[in-house]
Write a protein that holds these residues in place. Structure first.
Motif, PDB file in Angstrom:
ATOM      1  N   ALA A  87       1.133  -1.190   0.248  1.00  0.00           N
ATOM      2  CA  ALA A  87       0.055  -0.197  -0.011  1.00  0.00           C
ATOM      3  C   ALA A  87       0.809   1.624  -0.020  1.00  0.00           C
ATOM      4  O   ALA A  87       2.185   0.830   0.127  1.00  0.00           O
ATOM      5  CB  ALA A  87      -0.752   0.196   1.421  1.00  0.00           C
ATOM      6  N   ASP A  88       0.505   2.108  -0.271  1.00  0.00           N
ATOM      7  CA  ASP A  88       1.275   3.445  -0.712  1.00  0.00           C
ATOM      8  C   ASP A  88       1.304   4.033   0.648  1.00  0.00           C
ATOM      9  O   ASP A  88       2.504   4.890   1.694  1.00  0.00           O
ATOM     10  CB  ASP A  88       0.303   4.530  -1.671  1.00  0.00           C
ATOM     11  N   SER A  89       0.041   4.242   1.646  1.00  0.00           N
ATOM     12  CA  SER A  89       0.132   3.989   2.951  1.00  0.00           C
ATOM     13  C   SER A  89      -0.787   2.870   2.878  1.00  0.00           C
ATOM     14  O   SER A  89      -1.891   3.175   3.608  1.00  0.00           O
ATOM     15  CB  SER A  89      -0.627   5.649   2.152  1.00  0.00           C
ATOM     16  N   ALA A  90      -0.282   2.588   4.685  1.00  0.00           N
ATOM     17  CA  ALA A  90      -0.766   1.521   5.310  1.00  0.00           C
ATOM     18  C   ALA A  90      -1.794   2.544   5.719  1.00  0.00           C
ATOM     19  O   ALA A  90      -3.125   1.439   6.140  1.00  0.00           O
ATOM     20  CB  ALA A  90       0.406   1.118   6.592  1.00  0.00           C
ATOM     21  N   ASP A  91      -2.017   3.278   6.385  1.00  0.00           N
ATOM     22  CA  ASP A  91      -2.328   4.092   7.138  1.00  0.00           C
ATOM     23  C   ASP A  91      -4.435   4.311   6.446  1.00  0.00           C
ATOM     24  O   ASP A  91      -4.998   4.631   7.299  1.00  0.00           O
ATOM     25  CB  ASP A  91      -2.457   5.594   7.946  1.00  0.00           C
TER      26      ASP A  91
END
Length: 256
Positions: free
Chosen positions: A73-77
């Motif tokens: 993912a580009d951002s885990a959050d």
């Protein structure tokens, strides 16, 4: 590519025994994970193919003996937030892990998976060769609903030039760069009390499926489904001595 498989890891209660078993079946070599202390990396032909971690060391949470599939993912959050928005759960994280960020989550039918933000393991690629991951397959109740969930979490439609989702071989297939990297199969009974539960399954490449299955038995594993020819190549289903489930496959991630 965001949204595609980037790693698989086995949670074990006996690291030495796990290395002995998988070394006998696949001929893997093992070494410490330079990115994360206490983890071990399995190599095939010098390339990283999988991780092993003892359950007591897994972020302080004792996990069941199982193979876990991770998606980039580009951002885990942001990905974790989309999991919750779509009815899934996030069990651990997102939190710092090695040189990246990770989270352990489950889809709305409780199939577990991992989210990874950060540099991928150098040389890791699904469908790369013998002993590596051939592809991943989600056994679930509704593959179309699952495709909508994972497609939304990992934004598959944001990369139409690279990621392709299609239906074939009674499965929803995920292709990245023309190669099949994951599938979703609706073979799980629609009952919370069923003995079979939704789960991501890991298929490893083997040219010699029959011989590898025999080696698994010699190393005290169990053959749950004997070698057989299928539309997806020759396959077998194995359970390791601790109960970890995996598959052997003669297809290295089909290309279009």
């Amino acid at each position: 590519m965001p949204g595609t498989p980037c790693w698989v890891s086995l949670t074990t209660q006996d690291m030495r025994a796990a290395q002995d078993f998988y070394g006998a079946v696949f001929g893997w070599a093992f070494g410490p994970d330079e990115r994360t202390e206490g983890h071990v990396v399995a190599h095939a032909d010098g390339e990283p193919v999988a991780g092993l971690v003892e359950s007591a060391q897994s972020m302080g949470v004792r996990l069941p003996i199982a193979w876990t599939a991770y998606f980039v993912a580009d951002s885990a959050d942001a990905a974790a937030a989309r999991v919750r928005e779509r009815g899934g759960t996030v069990a651990v994280g997102p939190l710092a892990f090695g040189r990246g960020r990770t989270a352990w989550a489950a889809d709305p039918l409780d199939a577990a998976f991992g989210i990874w933000e950060g540099p991928a393991a150098p040389g890791w690629q699904a469908g790369r060769g013998t002993g590596a991951v051939a592809w991943l397959e989600l056994h679930t109740r509704d593959p179309f609903a699952s495709a909508l969930f994972y497609g939304g979490v990992f934004e598959w439609d944001a990369h139409p030039d690279v990621i392709d989702v299609r239906y074939e071989h009674d499965r929803v297939m995920l292709r990245a760069g023309g190669r099949t990297v994951a599938g979703m199969f609706g073979g799980v009974p629609d009952s919370a009390d069923a003995a079979i539960h939704p789960q991501w399954h890991v298929h490893f490449c083997r040219d010699d499926v029959d011989e590898a299955a025999a080696r698994a038995v010699s190393a005290h594993g169990t053959v749950l489904a004997p070698p057989q020819d299928t539309p997806l190549g020759r396959t077998a289903t194995i359970r390791d001595p601790e109960g970890g489930l995996f598959h052997l496959s003669s297809i290295e991630g089909e290309t279009s």
